[in-house]
Design a protein around this motif. Structure first.
Motif, PDB file in Angstrom:
ATOM      1  N   LYS A  46       0.835  -1.206   0.000  1.00 27.34           N
ATOM      2  CA  LYS A  46       0.000   0.000   0.000  1.00 27.34           C
ATOM      3  C   LYS A  46       0.864   1.248   0.000  1.00 27.34           C
ATOM      4  CE  LYS A  46      -2.301  -1.171   3.727  1.00 27.34           C
ATOM      5  NZ  LYS A  46      -1.715  -2.518   3.908  1.00 27.34           N
ATOM      6  N   THR A  47       1.923   1.215   0.783  1.00 26.87           N
ATOM      7  CA  THR A  47       2.754   2.406   0.883  1.00 26.87           C
ATOM      8  C   THR A  47       3.574   2.599  -0.388  1.00 26.87           C
ATOM      9  OG1 THR A  47       2.777   2.182   3.283  1.00 26.87           O
ATOM     10  CG2 THR A  47       4.472   3.563   2.315  1.00 26.87           C
ATOM     11  N   VAL A  48       4.077   1.513  -0.944  1.00 29.99           N
ATOM     12  CA  VAL A  48       4.806   1.601  -2.219  1.00 29.99           C
ATOM     13  C   VAL A  48       3.862   2.124  -3.307  1.00 29.99           C
ATOM     14  CG1 VAL A  48       5.855   0.220  -4.046  1.00 29.99           C
ATOM     15  CG2 VAL A  48       6.466  -0.210  -1.667  1.00 29.99           C
ATOM     16  N   ILE A  99      -3.823  10.118   1.759  1.00 32.68           N
ATOM     17  CA  ILE A  99      -3.705   9.795   3.182  1.00 32.68           C
ATOM     18  C   ILE A  99      -3.459   8.298   3.337  1.00 32.68           C
ATOM     19  CG2 ILE A  99      -4.779   9.978   5.463  1.00 32.68           C
ATOM     20  CD1 ILE A  99      -6.608  12.132   4.362  1.00 32.68           C
ATOM     21  N   ASP A 100      -2.278   7.939   3.809  1.00 29.04           N
ATOM     22  CA  ASP A 100      -1.937   6.535   4.057  1.00 29.04           C
ATOM     23  C   ASP A 100      -2.406   6.181   5.471  1.00 29.04           C
ATOM     24  OD1 ASP A 100      -0.902   4.005   3.713  1.00 29.04           O
ATOM     25  OD2 ASP A 100       1.207   4.593   3.718  1.00 29.04           O
ATOM     26  N   GLU A 101      -2.590   4.895   5.731  1.00 26.39           N
ATOM     27  CA  GLU A 101      -3.046   4.428   7.057  1.00 26.39           C
ATOM     28  C   GLU A 101      -4.289   5.186   7.518  1.00 26.39           C
ATOM     29  OE1 GLU A 101      -1.638   1.959   8.671  1.00 26.39           O
ATOM     30  OE2 GLU A 101       0.460   1.855   8.065  1.00 26.39           O
ATOM     31  N   SER A 102      -5.146   5.552   6.586  1.00 26.36           N
ATOM     32  CA  SER A 102      -6.262   6.432   6.944  1.00 26.36           C
ATOM     33  C   SER A 102      -7.269   5.735   7.851  1.00 26.36           C
ATOM     34  CB  SER A 102      -6.951   6.939   5.687  1.00 26.36           C
ATOM     35  OG  SER A 102      -7.615   5.877   5.046  1.00 26.36           O
TER      36      SER A 102
HETATM   37 MG   LIG Z   1       2.050   0.883   4.784  1.00 24.66          MG
END
Ligand SMILES: [Mg+2]
Ligand SMILES: Nc1ncnc2c1ncn2[C@@H]1O[C@H](COP(=O)(O)OP(=O)(O)O)[C@@H](O)[C@H]1O
Ligand SMILES: [Zn+2]
Length: 963
Positions: free
Chosen positions: A443-445, A580-583
């Motif tokens: 997800k972060t990549v 927004i990551d880890e939302s």
């Molecule tokens: Mg992540």
């Protein structure tokens, strides 16, 4: 010592009569008795007043009995102590032991939750018992100095009541006739006592007392209604947070003074901490005061009336010295805190009589409320499409004219797999999207890749956020790898904390600009002397602001926490593109802060099958503040784009989470061979399955905070396993111990340091933390200590599937679960896990060097039964407040959307979303039940409190976050 001896003698006298004789004549309580006839020592809940059966809470002065009345999960006395967070108890003058404060024979410590007893034989052959604190140090000295058998130590609070030889259990006769309050009534009474200590039951009927806030909804009529629901919840949470912080004051603190390398004053002092939800961490801010210093004699810088303003020391109106500092070091073993003070001026010749308190800051809550206001009142805060989408109105998505890039993978990042690349393409073509994926699915990549293209395809800067600092740093690093110009905005109060992306931070870039000679000079001067003249200070600030603006304006991407995106330094910036990551770990108002600077394309990334945001106020949590915007979007029918190939875990580790939490959809991007360490010799019971459930039968105990648990036997086993891994050559930084209970975390740390067979430094590097603190992170090997082991008290918050999901998905190479299979299998979820291990022959018992299959019978299997405990929609329906019907046809659409055709999401109107999952994953993810004491997915802590999972984090504001 005298009191201890008294207790010992009396206890010996009472020995053998654990069960009190029935039906003693005389003093009995009864519903018949009028309230005013009850003596002062009548139980404040139920009215029972046999002196032998009650004890006084030393802090509140109220009396409580040792019976479990009605549906209470504990005796009145224990329940009160936990609810009011008090720990000291005094027995009644006419009780067998007389008026006695229960305390440790050796240290005099009076925390009943850490007191226990050991039997002792005196020289004259008499058998007695002594009360001793459960503290490795104290137990060791009892063994050594007195030759007592500390292995016999047992807590005095067991099964959530006091042992009956200390406080008698009232007879059934008395209990039946006593006043029966519901747990809900008692909770409200306890809340009220915090504000009005003398309040009575009648006061609960007052209309101003404890009104429940309106619950969140799935959809809203308009932004005014939206604000009317969310704003009070933020207010409640803020109020609760403030109370909790302010109750952490310590007085009579002795300080030793020191000077740091950057020539600031450092105060060292002892700050004993309980396993409390507000556990202090490095980076936190504390205020140090010297009460009574107003009388003169203390040198101050003479700035009047600015109590701790800007962190500079000064006198407040009473002339008292106080200063704010940051915790630079905290020793888990000795509880010594080193506090670096902001200003230069401190009464360093004085060592005694300081007070220490936590600094509460409203800023994160203020920013949430400002965001709600902007959303409601400022038409340019978000695009019309996003406005209506967030409220749950169906609107046609505007076309995005940017052409998709030919090559999807971004420079400096891994080549994306098919579904990741597809996710990037889809996201770029839509104004609002959700990306969901199990742990380790990139997800972060993928997010970093999206940000790269957003920046290349569009005009203007991209805002990149996540709720926690750790998550922002991870993402910042990845975005920077693509070659974009990135600035990481850090809260002022965190500027001098270590960060993995130091060189990208705003303050670092400003300090190294090189073009602003005057600023450099002033900065140097300030660093050397601490204070600037008023004129210089003004110039310095103006220069700094200009330099910050310059750096920020030159950036392609600005990264900050959600709360940080409300920083005044960004006030005049507009962000059309926001990710927004880890939302799913942010509250809805928190996410909104990042969106209201003009978002017209927004991407929310997360996983609603992992843990959500942490809310300390129960009323706000009950009303739904725990529901993230991401979750609400899913409830509204927006389909997330899903990532399904994980690159973290050994395939045998991902199998159970995949089947249980992700409908079997999780695929492996790494093979077994890449996740086996042949060099690590560990007695896995099955060759191909590095997931083992190691049966532990030791009993749980309430920990010293009264709101958490520990399990000494499991702690010992943790030490053995950690030592085995270390011996086998695993680096300590690649080992993690996860335990859901803060009490156990503290106890495991102490056990590792005390009893570890290897060098202490090795154990210090092994991270021991809660499930929540491990979210978003990984280790090579994980040991999970479940703690709960009892006859009647149930599994507690372990049964929250999200918590288990996170715990089981942290390890790359292997996971060892320690727990009581008999108890845990009463939870259907755990039953599934334990059966999974049994099928693979990895449910084991015995000593680590000769593990054997564990044959203990499991509880009869049950179905998952918590299907109906969903989020807002269900709650709305229950409360009969369905507002949806009129939403779509409201002619008064603002922002030019009145005439847009309705978009039918049911027909796949959102575009090429993947097909819906076969089973709604929500089925497995309940909200807390309405009765937090019921078995099942209750909150953490002993009574569904939040004892273990929250830590005070050094965030930008006061909002606790797991970093
Ligand atoms: Mg992540
Ligand atoms: N397409 C890919 N190819 C190879 N490795 C990948 C790929 N996508 C992700 N990874 C790796 O998988 C790990 C987890 O990725 P991350 O983006 O942190 O996942 P998440 O945010 O979903 O937990 C990282 O080490 C990352 O480099
Ligand atoms: Zn009672």
């Amino acid at each position: 010592g005298q009191v201890g001896a008294q207790v010992a003698a009396a206890a010996a006298a009472a020995e053998g009569q654990q069960v009190p004789p029935e039906g003693q004549p005389g003093q009995t309580a009864g519903a018949q008795e009028a309230e005013e006839d009850l003596p002062e020592w009548a139980c404040a809940y139920c009215g029972i007043h046999d002196p032998a059966c009650v004890a006084r809470c030393a802090a509140t002065g109220k009396w409580f009995c040792n019976a479990r009345c009605g549906t209470l999960p504990a005796s009145c006395l224990v329940y009160h102590l936990v609810r009011s967070k008090n720990k000291e108890v005094v027995l009644h003058r006419e009780s067998p032991l007389g008026e006695t404060a229960l305390e440790c024979y050796i240290t005099g410590s009076r925390n009943v939750f850490s007191l226990g007893f050991v039997p002792v034989t005196h020289e004259d052959g008499q058998n007695t018992v002594v009360l001793i604190s459960r503290d490795p140090e104290v137990l060791a000295s009892g063994r050594k100095d007195f030759d007592w058998d500390m292995d016999q130590w047992q807590p005095i609070v067991q099964n959530k009541a006091f042992l009956s030889w200390l406080v008698k259990v009232p007879s059934d006769h008395d209990v039946v006739r006593a006043r029966h309050l519901s747990a809900a009534q008692i909770n409200r009474l306890e809340e009220l006592w915090k504000r009005e200590p003398s309040a009575t039951l009648e006061d609960l009927e007052r209309p101003d007392v404890n009104v429940e806030p309106d619950p969140v909804q799935t959809r809203y009529e308009d932004s005014v209604q939206y604000m009317q629901v969310l704003d009070p919840l933020v207010g409640l949470e803020a109020e609760h947070d403030r109370e909790a912080k302010e109750s952490q004051q310590r007085s009579d603190v002795t300080v030793t003074w020191d000077v740091s390398l950057n020539r600031r004053n450092v105060a060292h002092f002892y700050y004993p901490q309980e396993d409390h939800e507000l556990r202090l961490m490095a980076g936190a801010e504390l205020r140090l005061r010297l009460p009574g210093s107003g009388g003169g004699g203390v040198h101050t810088d003479g700035k009047k009336g600015k109590k701790g303003a800007k962190g500079r020391p000064g006198k407040d109106k009473s002339g008292e010295w106080s200063a704010i500092g940051r915790v630079v070091k905290i020793s888990p073993e000795s509880n010594e805190v080193s506090l670096e003070l902001r200003g230069r001026d401190a009464p360093t010749s004085i060592t005694l009589g300081y007070a220490v308190e936590q600094v509460w800051k409203a800023v994160s809550f203020d920013r949430m409320r400002t965001a709600l206001k902007l959303f409601a009142n400022d038409e340019t805060s978000v695009s019309g499409y996003i406005y209506h989408t967030l409220l749950g109105h169906d609107v046609e998505a505007p076309a995005i004219n940017a052409l998709p890039p030919a090559h999807i993978s971004a420079p400096g990042l891994p080549e994306l797999n098919h579904s990741q690349a597809e996710a990037v393409r889809t996201v770029l073509s839509r104004p609002f999207s959700l990306i969901q994926g199990p742990p380790g699915t990139g997800k972060t990549v993928t997010s970093a890749t999206v940000v790269y293209h957003m920046s290349k395809l569009n005009q203007g800067q991209v805002l990149v956020c996540a709720p926690s600092n750790v998550a922002v740093d991870q993402l910042t690093e990845k975005v920077a790898q693509t070659g974009l110009k990135v600035v990481r905005l850090v809260a002022k109060s965190r500027e001098d904390m270590v960060s993995s992306v130091e060189h990208l931070t705003l303050h670092y870039q400003v300090a190294n600009l090189g073009t602003r000679k005057e600023l450099s000079k002033l900065m140097q001067l300030k660093a050397e002397t601490g204070e600037l003249s008023e004129k210089d200070e003004k110039r310095y600030r103006a220069q700094l602001r200009a330099a910050e603006r310059e750096v920020l304006q030159a950036a392609d991407v600005i990264c900050a926490t959600c709360v940080g995106s409300g920083d005044p330094r960004l006030t005049n910036f507009r962000f059309r593109h926001v990710l927004i990551d880890e939302s799913t770990q942010a509250t809805e108002p928190e996410c909104l802060i990042s969106l209201v600077s003009g978002a017209k394309q927004a991407v929310m990334v997360g996983d609603h099958c992992q843990l959500g945001p942490v809310i300390v106020c129960k009323a706000a949590a009950r009303a739904g503040l725990t529901q993230s915007l991401f979750e609400r979007c899913i409830l509204m029918g927006i389909r997330p784009i899903r990532l399904e190939v994980q690159y973290r875990m050994h395939p045998a580790l991902s199998e159970f989470p995949s089947n249980t939490f992700y409908e079997g959809s999780l695929q492996n991007g790494v093979g077994e061979l890449e996740r086996v360490r042949d060099d690590v010799d560990f007695p896995w019971p099955a060759q191909d399955c590095p997931l083992m459930f190691y049966s532990q039968m030791g009993q749980e105990e309430i920990s010293s905070s009264g709101t958490s648990y520990l399990n000494r036997m499991e702690a010992t086993t943790v030490e053995r396993i950690v030592t085995t891994f270390l011996r086998a050559g695993v680096h300590p930084s690649q080992l993690g111990v996860i335990t859901p209970y803060e009490g156990q975390r503290a106890y495991v740390v102490a056990t590792l340091l005390r009893s570890g067979a290897l060098r202490q430094a090795l154990y210090e590097e092994v991270e021991v933390a809660s499930v929540d603190a491990f979210q978003g992170r990984e280790k090579d090997y994980i040991v999970l200590s479940c703690v709960r082991s009892n006859e009647h008290n149930g599994v507690g918050f372990l049964s929250d599937p999200r918590r288990l999901n996170v715990a089981l998905t942290r390890a790359k190479y292997g996971t060892v679960v320690l727990g009581n299979p008999k108890l845990l299998s009463t939870s259907p979820l755990w039953h599934a896990l334990i059966s999974h291990c049994r099928d693979r022959q990895t449910l084991v018992e015995g000593s680590l060097s000769s593990l054997r299959q564990c044959m203990v019978p499991l509880a009869p299997p049950r179905q998952f039964t918590f299907r109906h405990r969903l989020g807002g929609a269900q709650r709305d329906a229950r409360r009969g407040r369905e507002n949806r019907s009129s939403d779509h046809d409201d002619p008064d659409y603002r922002r030019g959307f009145a005439s847009l055709p309705r978009n039918s999401r049911a027909n796949g109107g959102m575009g090429t979303a993947p097909p819906p999952p076969a089973i709604n994953p929500y089925d497995y993810f309940p909200r807390a039940p309405s009765n937090p004491y019921a078995l099942g997915p209750a909150g953490p802590g002993v009574f569904g409190g939040y004892g273990s999972s929250l830590f005070t984090q050094p965030t930008d504001g006061a909002h606790p976050h797991v970093t």
